[in-house]
Design an enzyme around this catalytic site. Sequence first.
Site, PDB file in Angstrom:
ATOM      1  CG  ASP A 249       2.192  -4.569 -17.322  1.00 13.40           C
ATOM      2  OD1 ASP A 249       1.975  -4.632 -18.547  1.00 13.40           O
ATOM      3  OD2 ASP A 249       2.972  -3.733 -16.806  1.00 13.40           O
TER       4      ASP A 249
ATOM      5  CB  ILE B  79       0.559  -3.606 -12.108  1.00 16.03           C
ATOM      6  CG1 ILE B  79      -0.147  -3.322 -10.768  1.00 16.03           C
ATOM      7  CG2 ILE B  79      -0.495  -3.905 -13.184  1.00 16.03           C
ATOM      8  CD1 ILE B  79       0.684  -2.667  -9.729  1.00 16.03           C
TER       9      ILE B  79
ATOM     10  NE  ARG C 183      10.545  -4.047 -11.114  1.00 22.03           N
ATOM     11  CZ  ARG C 183       9.993  -2.909 -11.539  1.00 22.03           C
ATOM     12  NH1 ARG C 183       8.731  -2.912 -11.944  1.00 22.03           N
ATOM     13  NH2 ARG C 183      10.705  -1.799 -11.572  1.00 22.03           N
TER      14      ARG C 183
ATOM     15  CG  HIS D 213       7.163  -4.375 -17.368  1.00 20.23           C
ATOM     16  ND1 HIS D 213       8.219  -4.957 -16.702  1.00 20.23           N
ATOM     17  CD2 HIS D 213       6.804  -3.299 -16.607  1.00 20.23           C
ATOM     18  CE1 HIS D 213       8.480  -4.283 -15.595  1.00 20.23           C
ATOM     19  NE2 HIS D 213       7.638  -3.264 -15.525  1.00 20.23           N
TER      20      HIS D 213
ATOM     21  CB  SER E 262       4.325  -1.869   9.783  1.00 17.02           C
ATOM     22  OG  SER E 262       4.766  -0.790   8.977  1.00 17.02           O
TER      23      SER E 262
ATOM     24  CD  GLU F 153       8.828  -8.203 -17.084  1.00 21.81           C
ATOM     25  OE1 GLU F 153       9.628  -7.257 -17.242  1.00 21.81           O
ATOM     26  OE2 GLU F 153       7.900  -8.148 -16.288  1.00 21.81           O
TER      27      GLU F 153
ATOM     28  CB  ILE G 292       1.508   2.009  -7.275  1.00 22.77           C
ATOM     29  CG1 ILE G 292       2.462   2.848  -8.140  1.00 22.77           C
ATOM     30  CG2 ILE G 292       0.651   1.104  -8.150  1.00 22.77           C
ATOM     31  CD1 ILE G 292       3.503   2.030  -8.863  1.00 22.77           C
TER      32      ILE G 292
ATOM     33  CG  LEU H 270      -2.139   0.968   1.102  1.00 23.00           C
ATOM     34  CD1 LEU H 270      -3.084   0.566  -0.028  1.00 23.00           C
ATOM     35  CD2 LEU H 270      -2.908   1.031   2.420  1.00 23.00           C
ATOM     36  N   GLY H 271       1.787   1.292  -0.963  1.00 28.59           N
ATOM     37  CA  GLY H 271       2.563   2.496  -1.200  1.00 28.59           C
ATOM     38  C   GLY H 271       1.779   3.445  -2.088  1.00 28.59           C
TER      39      GLY H 271
END
Length: 310
Positions: free
Chosen positions: A254, A228, A230, A277, A174, A259, A153, A150-151
């Site tokens: 994605d 979406i 890595r 990607h 956390s 890759e 993005i 939950l950064g």
Amino acid sequence: MKPQLLVLHGLTEGHRAQLAQTLDLIYAPTPAERAAAVAEHGARVQIVLTIGATGLTAAEMDAMPQLSLVCALGAGYENIDVAHAQQRGVVVATGAGTNEDCVADHAMGLLLAAVRGIVHHDRLTRDGVWRDVLPLPPNVSGRRLGLLGLGGIGRKIARRAEGFDIEIGYHNRSPRRDVAYRYFDQLRDLAEWADFLVVATPGGPATRHLVNAEVLQALGPRGTLVNIARGSVVDTAALAAALREGRLGAAGLDVYESEPRPPAELIGLPNVVLTPHVAGWSPEAVQRSVDQFVANVEGHLAGRGPVAPV
């Protein structure tokens, strides 16, 4: 005299021209060009622009005695040897925040396409198949979405999902104190609760195969996985097996472990939506990333420090 910049990722002519206004640019976007540029010009390179997947190794840094700044064009920096850079006194900065909206848009697109079977139905329609013989695709609205990460993005994805009346839960190292979403301290518990699991966590060794067979089993036969972030975060073999055996409903990806080669195990599965990607790529997002790189360089050279340091 302009500072010497080595670029290790593809840029448009327009963006190269923008950078060339203030920097002496060496453009080496392919592996062969990269090796040749490091060998020929490494002694005078002061700044490197790369991306997280391409990275920059300790050996390459050591071939650049004047190197003082390494920047990732996007938010990821998993293949830049940050520890070695710090030992060398080299500053590392990123394009964090510049493509968050674009990635969040794409995540919702993959979720809608996977859950509603849009790509599969498009193919069937072109073959003359009508809806009467097809199973009903489920709603996206009114269900539960679990976010792994939950950064910036992840929060953008959550805001978009709220517009679909979706309940949000998340797993982080956390809990966050500035959101009301439900926190799960175990990823498996989040997957068991959720209808949809969206991967939005950084890559690297610490998150490799966090989404494994156990997590996919908890998500279940009506669940959908979207990645979406890595490719390394998801165990591809476990995902393919779960989709083939009906233990997972669908997936929208994605990014992949293979890759830039497509994930061979997933290619023939009708309940998978694949894109190459491109979640963070749009004209607007790339321009913001280039502009932030310029700001990182300006701040670094002026002694203020970059605007988005690691």
